[in-house]
Design an enzyme around this catalytic site. Structure first.
Site, PDB file in Angstrom:
ATOM      1  N   ASP A  68       0.813  -1.228   0.000  1.00 35.01           N
ATOM      2  CA  ASP A  68       0.000   0.000   0.000  1.00 35.01           C
ATOM      3  C   ASP A  68       0.843   1.274   0.000  1.00 35.01           C
ATOM      4  O   ASP A  68       0.414   2.302   0.536  1.00 35.01           O
ATOM      5  CB  ASP A  68      -0.970   0.039   1.194  1.00 35.01           C
ATOM      6  CG  ASP A  68      -1.804  -1.213   1.296  1.00 35.01           C
ATOM      7  OD1 ASP A  68      -2.288  -1.676   0.260  1.00 35.01           O
ATOM      8  OD2 ASP A  68      -1.956  -1.734   2.427  1.00 35.01           O
ATOM      9  N   LYS A  71       2.250   2.460  -5.145  1.00 32.54           N
ATOM     10  CA  LYS A  71       3.016   2.056  -6.333  1.00 32.54           C
ATOM     11  C   LYS A  71       2.328   2.516  -7.616  1.00 32.54           C
ATOM     12  O   LYS A  71       2.972   2.852  -8.596  1.00 32.54           O
ATOM     13  CB  LYS A  71       3.154   0.516  -6.365  1.00 32.54           C
ATOM     14  CG  LYS A  71       3.984  -0.036  -5.216  1.00 32.54           C
ATOM     15  CD  LYS A  71       4.059  -1.546  -5.242  1.00 32.54           C
ATOM     16  CE  LYS A  71       2.853  -2.238  -4.637  1.00 32.54           C
ATOM     17  NZ  LYS A  71       2.659  -2.069  -3.196  1.00 32.54           N
ATOM     18  N   GLY A  95      -4.352  -3.850  -4.599  1.00 34.91           N
ATOM     19  CA  GLY A  95      -5.418  -2.944  -5.002  1.00 34.91           C
ATOM     20  C   GLY A  95      -4.874  -1.564  -5.280  1.00 34.91           C
ATOM     21  O   GLY A  95      -4.003  -1.086  -4.579  1.00 34.91           O
ATOM     22  N   HIS A  96      -5.353  -0.946  -6.324  1.00 33.44           N
ATOM     23  CA  HIS A  96      -5.033   0.451  -6.544  1.00 33.44           C
ATOM     24  C   HIS A  96      -6.258   1.142  -7.112  1.00 33.44           C
ATOM     25  O   HIS A  96      -7.128   0.504  -7.697  1.00 33.44           O
ATOM     26  CB  HIS A  96      -3.818   0.627  -7.444  1.00 33.44           C
ATOM     27  CG  HIS A  96      -3.940  -0.041  -8.772  1.00 33.44           C
ATOM     28  ND1 HIS A  96      -3.532  -1.334  -8.967  1.00 33.44           N
ATOM     29  CD2 HIS A  96      -4.429   0.399  -9.945  1.00 33.44           C
ATOM     30  CE1 HIS A  96      -3.758  -1.665 -10.228  1.00 33.44           C
ATOM     31  NE2 HIS A  96      -4.306  -0.640 -10.842  1.00 33.44           N
ATOM     32  N   GLN A 275       1.943  -5.918  -3.159  1.00 33.22           N
ATOM     33  CA  GLN A 275       2.316  -6.013  -1.747  1.00 33.22           C
ATOM     34  C   GLN A 275       3.660  -5.300  -1.508  1.00 33.22           C
ATOM     35  O   GLN A 275       3.948  -4.349  -2.196  1.00 33.22           O
ATOM     36  CB  GLN A 275       2.349  -7.460  -1.258  1.00 33.22           C
ATOM     37  CG  GLN A 275       0.987  -8.136  -1.206  1.00 33.22           C
ATOM     38  CD  GLN A 275       0.514  -8.684  -2.531  1.00 33.22           C
ATOM     39  OE1 GLN A 275       1.238  -9.392  -3.198  1.00 33.22           O
ATOM     40  NE2 GLN A 275      -0.694  -8.358  -2.923  1.00 33.22           N
TER      41      GLN A 275
END
Ligand code: IMP
Length: 502
Positions: A68, A71, A95-96, A275
């Site tokens: 988180d 990135k 997730g983004h 990650q």
């Protein structure tokens, strides 16, 4: 169309780049200056001459902490200069968030590079892929942009592992790690046990009722062992396999050779990590880790190409630390009050995948140095610096104390790590600004010497990180907006931020 990301890149032996801060107008004057600040050079250890950046084909972007780190935004800046964006491990535990105009998309599988039209996309052989989640993301993307990239510019490795409903059910029994519950660990476990399903084999199994029966039988026995009542019906499994086959037949490709060919044609490949280093199955804070190798060593392997292709590797780190799920976190703060609460509230620290509140804490340089040992970053991207605005003093953990001894590495034993007490260096804070003021400061700094033009207190914080880790900070993020970034002048992130990529 304007897109931006939220969420959730030398050696120290080179010459020091000494830049004297310029007097910039406006906001910079609100920052406290030390008595000698105006004459003190910015001690960035940025060492590589600009001409060297980007001359070799494959770059890696990795989370340097517990995930988180933001990135997606870094990838958004590099993708327009890349021909390929490749995920190489993990699955939809990542997730983004992508904001396109007025619309926000939460993506878990599609590479962040999707926002660059010219970028071809690969879900690599090191991944575990949930076909239903991928379908949902592709439908949302098509509704928003009109584009259907599957088979056109999005390819799924035939060697990637398929996440099936069984894996999600099995993961729901986790009580220890605090997983994302997306079936990631069980799918990797099946792969390691050599009973997993790869995309290349879906057709073979779907066309063989005995194989389907034996697969559902094995799954049901395993669900029994962990006390999950749901059952996998063979007919249902067979129809799901047929759907996967039909839905993705054009996208499933031999992506390793595809990337190898592209590299031999001189095309650039951006390898997107998911990650972070501290969640690495081998090197992280085991067992409170994810199930894949999240580090540079796996970036090419999980893409099906050799490690000699990698030129540069960028580590993304927040200006503080967050972690979701269970496990030791030496610099953890309370979410209820003080700096920990500010990080949570101002930083919107809630998981993109599960919505769980992220745990927050001061920047942990022990973890960052461990991360550097594993990944050998060419540069660091420091994200969410704005979130620390108004906190005074700022603390940075420079070593741990374990049973009366100073240590500067992460102990392998979880029990030992739980007993580690952070040893902090304190640093004067900088003021809190609103979103527009940070964007204005970023613009002012970009029109000057980039990072070297930031106010002294901020540059001191950056220098502290560079001095302890030996890695140059090449970009600093001060807000979710794409324009809220400042790069080191002439460095790899010194790109045109206004370039709309879609
Ligand atoms: P899993 O990857 O779902 O098996 O979860 C294992 C651990 O990794 C849990 O503590 C998760 O919260 C954590 N984790 C997995 N993916 C991410 C991520 O993208 N960001 C942060 N933590 C993650």
């Amino acid at each position: 169309m304007q897109i931006h990301f939220t969420n959730s890149l030398a050696s120290a032996s080179g010459c020091l780049c000494a830049m004297v801060p310029r007097d910039l107008p406006g906001l910079h004057n609100r920052f406290p200056m030390h008595a000698d600040a105006r004459n003190r050079p910015f001690q960035s250890i940025q060492t590589r001459p600009p001409a060297l950046w980007g001359t070799l084909p494959a770059s890696v972007v990795l989370g340097a902490q517990w995930g988180d780190e933001g990135k997606g935004k870094a990838i958004d800046q590099l993708a327009p200069h890349s021909d390929w964006a490749v995920r190489f491990q993990g699955g939809n535990n990542a997730g983004h968030t992508i904001v396109v105009g007025e619309t926000t998309l939460k993506m878990h599988l599609l590479p962040s590079g999707i926002t660059s039209r010219g970028c071809k996309l690969v879900l690599g052989c090191g991944m575990v892929i949930d076909p239903w989640v991928l379908d949902r993301e592709l439908v949302e993307w098509a509704e928003l942009t009109g584009e259907r990239p599957e088979g056109e510019r999005l390819f799924i490795s035939e060697r990637a592992a398929v996440i099936l409903p069984f894996h999600r059910l099995y993961d729901s029994a986790d009580k220890l790690v605090g997983t994302t519950g997306r079936g990631i660990g069980p799918a990797y476990r099946d792969r390691t046990e050599r009973v997993g399903l790869r995309f290349v084999d879906v057709g073979k199994v779907a066309g063989n009722p005995d194989a389907v029966n034996s697969m559902s039988d094995r799954m049901n026995k395993q669900l029994d062992t962990v006390g999950v009542q749901d059952r996998i019906e063979p007919e249902q499994l067979q129809s799901e396999l047929n759907w996967i086959l039909e839905r993705y037949s054009e996208a499933i490709q031999s992506t390793g050779p595809m990337l190898d060919d592209a590299l031999s044609r001189g095309e650039n490949v951006l390898l997107e990590g998911a990650q972070g280093a501290m969640l690495d199955i081998d090197q992280g804070t085991y067992p409170f880790v994810t199930s894949s190798v999240t580090c540079r060593a796996n970036a090419t392997h999980g893409a099906g190409i050799h490690p000699g292709h990698i030129d540069q590797c960028f580590g993304i780190t927040k200006a503080y630390t967050t972690r979701v799920g269970n496990g030791p976190f030496p610099t953890e703060l309370s979410l209820e009050e003080g700096p920990g609460k500010q990080m949570s509230v101002v930083g919107h620290e809630f998981g993109t995948t599960t919505g769980r509140p992220r745990r927050t804490g001061w920047l942990d340089l022990v973890a960052l140095k461990e991360s550097q040992r594993l990944n050998g970053y060419s540069g660091l991207v420091l994200t969410k610096l704005d979130v620390l605005g108004g906190l005074d003093p700022l603390k940075v953990c420079v070593s741990y104390e374990l049973d009366g001894n100073r240590i500067d590495h992460i102990p392998a034993s979880t029990d030992d790590l739980s007993r580690c007490q952070p040893v902090y260096e304190e640093h004067p804070g900088f003021p809190s600004l609103d979103v527009d003021e940070w964007i204005e400061m970023a613009a002012e700094s970009r029109s000057g010497e980039g990072i070297a033009s930031l106010p002294q207190t901020i540059r001191d914080y950056i220098s502290l990180i560079e001095d302890h880790t030996g890695i140059p900070v090449v970009s600093v993020g001060v807000g979710p907006d794409r324009m809220a970034s400042i790069a080191s002048s002439g460095g790899p992130f010194d790109v045109d931020l206004s370039e709309a990529t879609f």
